[in-house]
Design an enzyme around this catalytic site. Sequence first.
Site, PDB file in Angstrom:
ATOM      1  N   ASP A  33       4.661 -17.971  14.472  1.00 62.11           N
ATOM      2  CA  ASP A  33       4.117 -16.887  15.293  1.00 62.11           C
ATOM      3  C   ASP A  33       4.045 -17.364  16.740  1.00 62.11           C
ATOM      4  OD1 ASP A  33       2.501 -14.148  14.267  1.00 62.11           O
ATOM      5  OD2 ASP A  33       2.129 -14.738  16.349  1.00 62.11           O
ATOM      6  N   LEU A 151       4.392  -2.772   1.248  1.00 60.81           N
ATOM      7  CA  LEU A 151       2.992  -3.084   0.959  1.00 60.81           C
ATOM      8  C   LEU A 151       2.067  -2.184   1.765  1.00 60.81           C
ATOM      9  CD1 LEU A 151       1.616  -4.730   3.549  1.00 60.81           C
ATOM     10  CD2 LEU A 151       2.935  -6.608   2.648  1.00 60.81           C
ATOM     11  N   ARG A 152       0.858  -1.992   1.204  1.00 60.19           N
ATOM     12  CA  ARG A 152      -0.167  -1.215   1.907  1.00 60.19           C
ATOM     13  C   ARG A 152      -1.256  -2.161   2.378  1.00 60.19           C
ATOM     14  NH1 ARG A 152      -1.639   2.073  -3.209  1.00 60.19           N
ATOM     15  NH2 ARG A 152      -1.281  -0.040  -3.919  1.00 60.19           N
ATOM     16  N   GLU A 153      -1.761  -1.938   3.574  1.00 62.13           N
ATOM     17  CA  GLU A 153      -2.866  -2.763   4.043  1.00 62.13           C
ATOM     18  C   GLU A 153      -4.069  -2.533   3.132  1.00 62.13           C
ATOM     19  OE1 GLU A 153      -3.602  -2.409   8.253  1.00 62.13           O
ATOM     20  OE2 GLU A 153      -1.468  -2.610   8.652  1.00 62.13           O
ATOM     21  N   CYS A 258       1.703   2.362  10.728  1.00 60.70           N
ATOM     22  CA  CYS A 258       3.069   2.698  10.292  1.00 60.70           C
ATOM     23  C   CYS A 258       3.428   4.179  10.406  1.00 60.70           C
ATOM     24  CB  CYS A 258       3.274   2.222   8.861  1.00 60.70           C
ATOM     25  SG  CYS A 258       3.335   0.423   8.740  1.00 60.70           S
ATOM     26  N   LYS A 318      -8.163   3.352   7.249  1.00 60.58           N
ATOM     27  CA  LYS A 318      -8.439   3.700   5.857  1.00 60.58           C
ATOM     28  C   LYS A 318      -9.392   2.652   5.308  1.00 60.58           C
ATOM     29  CE  LYS A 318      -4.614   1.210   3.749  1.00 60.58           C
ATOM     30  NZ  LYS A 318      -3.490   1.250   2.842  1.00 60.58           N
TER      31      LYS A 318
HETATM   32  P1  NAD Z   1       1.312  -7.376  12.994  1.00 62.44           P
HETATM   33  O1  NAD Z   1       1.077  -6.905  14.370  1.00 62.44           O
HETATM   34  O2  NAD Z   1       0.163  -7.491  12.033  1.00 62.44           O
HETATM   35  O3  NAD Z   1       2.030  -8.796  13.025  1.00 62.44           O
HETATM   36  C1  NAD Z   1       3.122  -9.106  13.826  1.00 62.44           C
HETATM   37  C2  NAD Z   1       3.041 -10.575  14.211  1.00 62.44           C
HETATM   38  O4  NAD Z   1       4.246 -10.919  14.909  1.00 62.44           O
HETATM   39  C3  NAD Z   1       1.891 -10.903  15.148  1.00 62.44           C
HETATM   40  O5  NAD Z   1       1.146 -11.980  14.623  1.00 62.44           O
HETATM   41  C4  NAD Z   1       2.588 -11.293  16.466  1.00 62.44           C
HETATM   42  O6  NAD Z   1       1.882 -12.289  17.182  1.00 62.44           O
HETATM   43  C5  NAD Z   1       3.912 -11.809  15.964  1.00 62.44           C
HETATM   44  N1  NAD Z   1       4.999 -11.791  16.933  1.00 62.44           N
HETATM   45  C6  NAD Z   1       5.293 -10.859  17.876  1.00 62.44           C
HETATM   46  N2  NAD Z   1       6.407 -11.201  18.547  1.00 62.44           N
HETATM   47  C7  NAD Z   1       6.835 -12.375  18.021  1.00 62.44           C
HETATM   48  C8  NAD Z   1       7.930 -13.234  18.301  1.00 62.44           C
HETATM   49  N3  NAD Z   1       8.815 -12.942  19.246  1.00 62.44           N
HETATM   50  N4  NAD Z   1       8.049 -14.378  17.581  1.00 62.44           N
HETATM   51  C9  NAD Z   1       7.155 -14.688  16.619  1.00 62.44           C
HETATM   52  N5  NAD Z   1       6.100 -13.889  16.313  1.00 62.44           N
HETATM   53  C10 NAD Z   1       5.935 -12.752  16.991  1.00 62.44           C
HETATM   54  O7  NAD Z   1       2.430  -6.397  12.393  1.00 62.44           O
HETATM   55  P2  NAD Z   1       2.621  -5.954  10.871  1.00 62.44           P
HETATM   56  O8  NAD Z   1       1.614  -4.889  10.545  1.00 62.44           O
HETATM   57  O9  NAD Z   1       2.712  -7.148  10.011  1.00 62.44           O
HETATM   58  O10 NAD Z   1       4.033  -5.224  10.979  1.00 62.44           O
HETATM   59  C11 NAD Z   1       5.238  -5.950  11.173  1.00 62.44           C
HETATM   60  C12 NAD Z   1       6.401  -5.059  10.802  1.00 62.44           C
HETATM   61  O11 NAD Z   1       6.305  -4.694   9.401  1.00 62.44           O
HETATM   62  C13 NAD Z   1       6.473  -3.739  11.559  1.00 62.44           C
HETATM   63  O12 NAD Z   1       7.804  -3.386  11.740  1.00 62.44           O
HETATM   64  C14 NAD Z   1       5.825  -2.744  10.591  1.00 62.44           C
HETATM   65  O13 NAD Z   1       6.281  -1.435  10.780  1.00 62.44           O
HETATM   66  C15 NAD Z   1       6.297  -3.276   9.259  1.00 62.44           C
HETATM   67  N6  NAD Z   1       5.434  -2.927   8.132  1.00 62.44           N
HETATM   68  C16 NAD Z   1       4.079  -2.970   8.251  1.00 62.44           C
HETATM   69  C17 NAD Z   1       3.274  -2.651   7.161  1.00 62.44           C
HETATM   70  C18 NAD Z   1       1.771  -2.666   7.276  1.00 62.44           C
HETATM   71  O14 NAD Z   1       1.112  -2.124   6.387  1.00 62.44           O
HETATM   72  N7  NAD Z   1       1.191  -3.256   8.309  1.00 62.44           N
HETATM   73  C19 NAD Z   1       3.861  -2.299   5.935  1.00 62.44           C
HETATM   74  C20 NAD Z   1       5.246  -2.295   5.837  1.00 62.44           C
HETATM   75  C21 NAD Z   1       6.023  -2.610   6.939  1.00 62.44           C
END
Ligand code: NAD
Length: 432
Positions: A33, A151-153, A258, A318
Amino acid sequence: MGQARIAVIGTGYVGLTTGACLASLGHRVTCVDVDEVKVARLAAGRVDILEPGLEELVSRGLSSGRLSFTVDSRRAVADAEGVFLCVPTPMGAGGAADLRAVEAVIAEVGDVLPGGCAVITKSTVPVGTARRIRELLGRGDVPVVANPEFLREGTAVADFLHPDRIVVGSDDESAARWVAGLYQELGAPNVITDAASAELVKYAANCFLAMKLSYVNATAELCERLGADIESVTEGMGYDRRIGRSFLKPGPGWGGSCLPKDTHALVQVAESVGFDFSLLSAAIVENIAQRDRIVAKIAEAVGGLAGARIGVLGLAFKAGTNDLRDSPALSVTAMLAAHGAEVIAYDPAVGGDLPGMTVVDDPYLTAKGSDGIVVLTEWDEFRRLDWSYLAELMHGESVVDTRNLLDPRTIRNAGLSWIGLGRPRQRLVTPA
Ligand code: NAD
């Protein structure tokens, strides 16, 4: 498949869950990260997001040596067989997905990826992204695979380890099969396809869910106008196996990290190929209208918002998460404040300062002198509050339950008036 060497870039909800779960399946995972503080905390076994089971998996991974954390992406990928991209893809200009984080990672690690290492998009990315990554990489020896995450949060670990399906798409079939093999132990059905189809599955699924919610919210509004009860209507609908019971509960509008961005992104993708996805656009418009209707309902319940004191129960988008991104509760509270109301809010998973409201750490403090209480997140613990005590503390008597969470009789017995969504008030209350 035996143990694979994996790098996961981005350790948020999706990346951290992916990394910890893949390590628990026996793979050797390095999570990366850009956030140094997060990496240091994770390396010490500290998880700041609320996800049941995740902290335990992280500490098990750390002590087994199969899971590690770093800020050094180039080193992390240097001996990897697969690199999962789990970085944010937020809503960009005009509603399209902003792919800058994905592009930044490719620019950073593209030249040090070992030959044959699969680049795997787990972030939600628009159709054409796998092709774009291939162009950016300019390397014929590195396959690109789309592997969207569902996945769902709040239930991320359980969802990851018990998925309904694994979707993998690539124009390199053997790379797609290798990625599917990483999950073999989970025994889930596999959908192995081309990259564009895999990318579209994620949007098509999320947008369908958003449309279902908009549909039920609009139906709840119709129930109010026609004197029908949404609970009976959705119960009757839900027995139909073609419809199913889930995502049939009205609420204050859909939100979270999302659905809002994914619906806008798919409308944009459709537009880019000359298709007006008016069905989906209508679901977005309906979602905005739902928030307006909720605010109007609260205003009516407390006799006008200017100068009113409103107690709010629930801020997360939620129950089961502390995620506030695009939370409908925050949109509603912002609108209440903009109309001159004072907002006192409580959420079991959220603390600290938030603009336009006072956040308290005790649900009963939201009631003190309030003209009305509004439930905005479906936390189960709100059902078990001492509603008679809340009634004593309140100045007014309205409880607006935007999740149809509470038992109307309990509220009525406490001397308060319960106002839900799509439910006829008279038939639900026990006569005093
Ligand atoms: P998040 O914001 O919780 O996590 C993203 C992480 O990426 C952060 O820790 C950030 O610091 C890091 N990051 C940003 N730029 C970076 C880089 N250049 N190099 C390394 N790390 C970097 O996001 P998330 O909720 O985990 O979502 C990530 C992706 O997954 C999105 O495309 C989202 O649409 C998708 N997604 C999310 C969910 C959900 O429920 N949150 C479910 C399915 C898919």
